[in-house]
Design an enzyme around this catalytic site. Structure first.
Site, PDB file in Angstrom:
ATOM      1  CG  ASN A  66      -6.600  -0.511   2.547  1.00  0.00           C
ATOM      2  OD1 ASN A  66      -6.025   0.012   1.595  1.00  0.00           O
ATOM      3  ND2 ASN A  66      -5.961  -1.162   3.508  1.00  0.00           N
ATOM      4  CG  HIS A  83      -2.901   3.375   3.872  1.00  0.00           C
ATOM      5  ND1 HIS A  83      -3.547   3.281   2.661  1.00  0.00           N
ATOM      6  CD2 HIS A  83      -2.755   2.094   4.315  1.00  0.00           C
ATOM      7  CE1 HIS A  83      -3.787   2.011   2.394  1.00  0.00           C
ATOM      8  NE2 HIS A  83      -3.328   1.269   3.383  1.00  0.00           N
ATOM      9  CB  CYS A  90      -0.914   0.024   1.227  1.00  0.00           C
ATOM     10  SG  CYS A  90      -2.013  -1.383   1.304  1.00  0.00           S
TER      11      CYS A  90
HETATM   12  O1  UT7 Z   1      -3.342  -1.455   3.902  1.00  0.00           O
HETATM   13  C1  UT7 Z   1      -2.981  -2.592   4.600  1.00  0.00           C
HETATM   14  C2  UT7 Z   1      -2.912  -2.309   5.996  1.00  0.00           C
HETATM   15  N1  UT7 Z   1      -3.938  -3.022   6.699  1.00  0.00           N
HETATM   16  C3  UT7 Z   1      -4.382  -2.515   7.827  1.00  0.00           C
HETATM   17  O2  UT7 Z   1      -3.985  -1.453   8.227  1.00  0.00           O
HETATM   18  C4  UT7 Z   1      -5.331  -3.317   8.663  1.00  0.00           C
HETATM   19  C5  UT7 Z   1      -5.022  -3.105  10.117  1.00  0.00           C
HETATM   20  N2  UT7 Z   1      -5.898  -3.855  10.969  1.00  0.00           N
HETATM   21  C6  UT7 Z   1      -7.173  -3.434  11.216  1.00  0.00           C
HETATM   22  O3  UT7 Z   1      -7.610  -2.442  10.681  1.00  0.00           O
HETATM   23  C7  UT7 Z   1      -7.982  -4.208  12.227  1.00  0.00           C
HETATM   24  O4  UT7 Z   1      -7.147  -5.100  12.919  1.00  0.00           O
HETATM   25  C8  UT7 Z   1      -9.163  -4.991  11.591  1.00  0.00           C
HETATM   26  C9  UT7 Z   1     -10.223  -4.026  11.086  1.00  0.00           C
HETATM   27  C10 UT7 Z   1      -8.662  -5.857  10.458  1.00  0.00           C
HETATM   28  C11 UT7 Z   1      -9.806  -5.874  12.660  1.00  0.00           C
HETATM   29  O5  UT7 Z   1     -10.261  -5.052  13.754  1.00  0.00           O
HETATM   30  P1  UT7 Z   1      -9.907  -5.459  15.251  1.00  0.00           P
HETATM   31  O6  UT7 Z   1     -10.593  -4.514  16.147  1.00  0.00           O
HETATM   32  O7  UT7 Z   1      -8.415  -5.576  15.337  1.00  0.00           O
HETATM   33  O8  UT7 Z   1     -10.611  -6.832  15.373  1.00  0.00           O
HETATM   34  P2  UT7 Z   1      -9.962  -8.222  15.789  1.00  0.00           P
HETATM   35  O9  UT7 Z   1      -9.125  -8.772  14.696  1.00  0.00           O
HETATM   36  O10 UT7 Z   1      -9.346  -8.046  17.152  1.00  0.00           O
HETATM   37  O11 UT7 Z   1     -11.266  -9.119  15.920  1.00  0.00           O
HETATM   38  C12 UT7 Z   1     -12.254  -8.861  16.913  1.00  0.00           C
HETATM   39  C13 UT7 Z   1     -13.413  -9.816  16.714  1.00  0.00           C
HETATM   40  C14 UT7 Z   1     -12.962 -11.254  16.472  1.00  0.00           C
HETATM   41  O12 UT7 Z   1     -13.880 -12.108  17.127  1.00  0.00           O
HETATM   42  P3  UT7 Z   1     -13.502 -12.746  18.549  1.00  0.00           P
HETATM   43  O13 UT7 Z   1     -12.235 -13.528  18.328  1.00  0.00           O
HETATM   44  O14 UT7 Z   1     -13.300 -11.576  19.466  1.00  0.00           O
HETATM   45  O15 UT7 Z   1     -14.704 -13.572  18.846  1.00  0.00           O
HETATM   46  C15 UT7 Z   1     -13.088 -11.423  14.981  1.00  0.00           C
HETATM   47  O16 UT7 Z   1     -13.333 -12.761  14.600  1.00  0.00           O
HETATM   48  O17 UT7 Z   1     -14.128  -9.426  15.530  1.00  0.00           O
HETATM   49  C16 UT7 Z   1     -14.287 -10.558  14.682  1.00  0.00           C
HETATM   50  N3  UT7 Z   1     -14.332 -10.097  13.303  1.00  0.00           N
HETATM   51  C17 UT7 Z   1     -15.488  -9.706  12.726  1.00  0.00           C
HETATM   52  N4  UT7 Z   1     -16.759  -9.655  13.173  1.00  0.00           N
HETATM   53  C18 UT7 Z   1     -17.697  -9.203  12.320  1.00  0.00           C
HETATM   54  C19 UT7 Z   1     -13.329  -9.963  12.430  1.00  0.00           C
HETATM   55  N5  UT7 Z   1     -13.792  -9.481  11.262  1.00  0.00           N
HETATM   56  C20 UT7 Z   1     -15.127  -9.331  11.405  1.00  0.00           C
HETATM   57  C21 UT7 Z   1     -16.164  -8.879  10.569  1.00  0.00           C
HETATM   58  N6  UT7 Z   1     -17.411  -8.814  11.058  1.00  0.00           N
HETATM   59  N7  UT7 Z   1     -15.924  -8.471   9.311  1.00  0.00           N
END
Ligand code: UT7
Length: 377
Positions: free
Chosen positions: A284, A254, A114
């Site tokens: 993104n 970004h 990115c």
């Molecule tokens: O350009 C490339 C750079 N990429 C990035 O900058 C991405 C950086 N990361 C992020 O933006 C975040 O980590 C995410 C948006 C990808 C995820 O957000 P988060 O607050 O870090 O969520 P998490 O991974 O800690 O997941 C929390 C919960 C999980 O469930 P449990 O384990 O707590 O039961 C996930 O399974 O949210 C769940 N989850 C979802 N729930 C509903 C993950 N994706 C989804 C979804 N809908 N789409």
């Protein structure tokens, strides 16, 4: 020899017509509009139609940038196309773009996840500053949806397709990129990866069975890296430009996650509305994200000649790239004048900022622990 600068002389964008909303995704995977909006800031994203290719989108954005600058494709000395989703693994999409535009010059494809377009902006600028070229077209074009697994809710809600471009021209006035930082930390190379599309694991039946031809992301790992990097790199590059965060008229981060942007704004002690965001409309768009935000900021009158803008991109690699850019011509930083009240004022504020920054950095682990603790409740 007269110092040369690289002016941002024209800009353009292309976004596909097709819109994929959070509500559409609710019907595809186990997710909700509420989760996506509150965790990322995204409401909808654009997805390529059957008429869009990476090259056609790059050409549309590049052509618009040239028109804005009043230049013909034959005026261009070099074309850089940043992308992670070229039309083909070979040839580089940059040669298709050069041909389709009708340009007669060198062209290459740049890959830095990115961060690619910001890397390209720095390379193009320095090609001009060195005297090698007078006009460089820098495009970021991404059909990242081709590498998205629309059964994986952890990635499919995040990404969208778009292209955007700028044309740089030689100038004798201080303008364009004033300072930059290009970064890479390959120790986290597998935090954002398409496991089976390169020479390490060539495409095979297992690629299909295991869905390994798609992007796999350890979101939390990338989130932590980005939250750390955004404010720290911006601080370094703003300082290198002889400026203070308060001197920046607009930040263009970004567009990966609104929460990363908000954390960056807090650590820089800048109001969040100084950070341009269009993530709600596009998600993104990988390497197209920063230039697309820049073009829309100009179109909306948020960025104009005379303004100083700080841009930061980060992504697969893990990479990051940060620039401070002078739009048009502006006042030179007081840091560069020898003796003046403005310089003394600058030095006093810079010292105060450094003291606050070091206290803030020593408290950061405590703050991260506290936020994590609250989240678990
Ligand atoms: O350009 C490339 C750079 N990429 C990035 O900058 C991405 C950086 N990361 C992020 O933006 C975040 O980590 C995410 C948006 C990808 C995820 O957000 P988060 O607050 O870090 O969520 P998490 O991974 O800690 O997941 C929390 C919960 C999980 O469930 P449990 O384990 O707590 O039961 C996930 O399974 O949210 C769940 N989850 C979802 N729930 C509903 C993950 N994706 C989804 C979804 N809908 N789409």
């Amino acid at each position: 020899m007269q110092e040369r600068y690289a002016k941002i002389a024209g800009w353009g964008k292309y976004v596909p017509e097709k819109i994929l909303t959070n509500h559409d995704l609710e019907k595809m995977v186990d997710t909700s509009d509420e989760w996506i909006r509150t965790r990322t800031g995204i409401q909808e994203r654009r997805i390529r139609t059957e008429n869009d290719t990476n090259s056609s989108m790059a050409v549309a954005a590049g052509r618009q940038a040239l028109e804005k600058a009043g230049l013909a494709p034959t005026d261009v000395d070099l074309i850089i196309v940043a992308t992670s989703s070229p039309d083909y693994l070979l040839p580089p999409v940059s040669s298709q773009v050069q041909h389709m535009l009708g340009a007669k010059c060198g062209a290459f494809q740049l890959g830095a996840g990115c961060s690619g377009w910001v890397y390209g902006l720095v390379v193009g600028t320095n090609m001009i500053r060195s005297g090698a070229y007078d006009t460089v077209l820098v495009i970021g074009s991404e059909i990242i949806s081709f590498a998205i697994d629309y059964t994986d809710r952890t990635t499919c809600v995040l990404f969208g397709d778009a292209a955007a471009a700028v044309v740089l021209t030689a100038s004798e006035e201080p303008t364009g990129v004033l300072a930059f930082e290009l970064g890479s930390d390959g120790s986290d190379y597998d935090a954002l990866i398409v496991p089976d599309a390169g020479s390490s694991n060539p495409l095979s039946q297992s690629t299909i069975d295991n869905r390994n031809g798609y992007i796999k992301m350890d979101g939390r790992r990338v989130f932590k890296f980005a939250s750390r990097t955004v404010a720290q790199s911006l601080k370094r590059v703003i300082d290198q430009a002889g400026l203070l965060p308060d001197d920046i008229d607009l930040f263009i981060p970004h567009q990966a996650n609104a929460r990363i942007v908000e954390a960056g704004a807090r650590l820089l002690r800048q109001p969040v509305d100084k950070f341009y965001m269009n993530i709600h409309k596009y998600g993104n768009t990988s390497t197209a994200s920063v230039p697309l935000a820049m073009v829309e900021a100009i179109e909306e009158g948020r960025l104009k000649d005379g303004d100083k803008v700080a841009m930061i991109a980060f992504g697969a690699g893990l990479t990051w790239a940060t620039v401070v850019v002078q739009m048009g011509v502006g006042e030179i930083s007081p840091a560069h004048s020898l003796f003046s009240a403005a310089r003394l004022n600058y030095l006093a504020k810079r010292t105060t900022n450094k003291v606050i920054d070091s206290v803030q950095m020593s408290l950061l682990p405590l703050y991260t622990w506290f936020v994590g603790r609250n989240k678990k409740k």
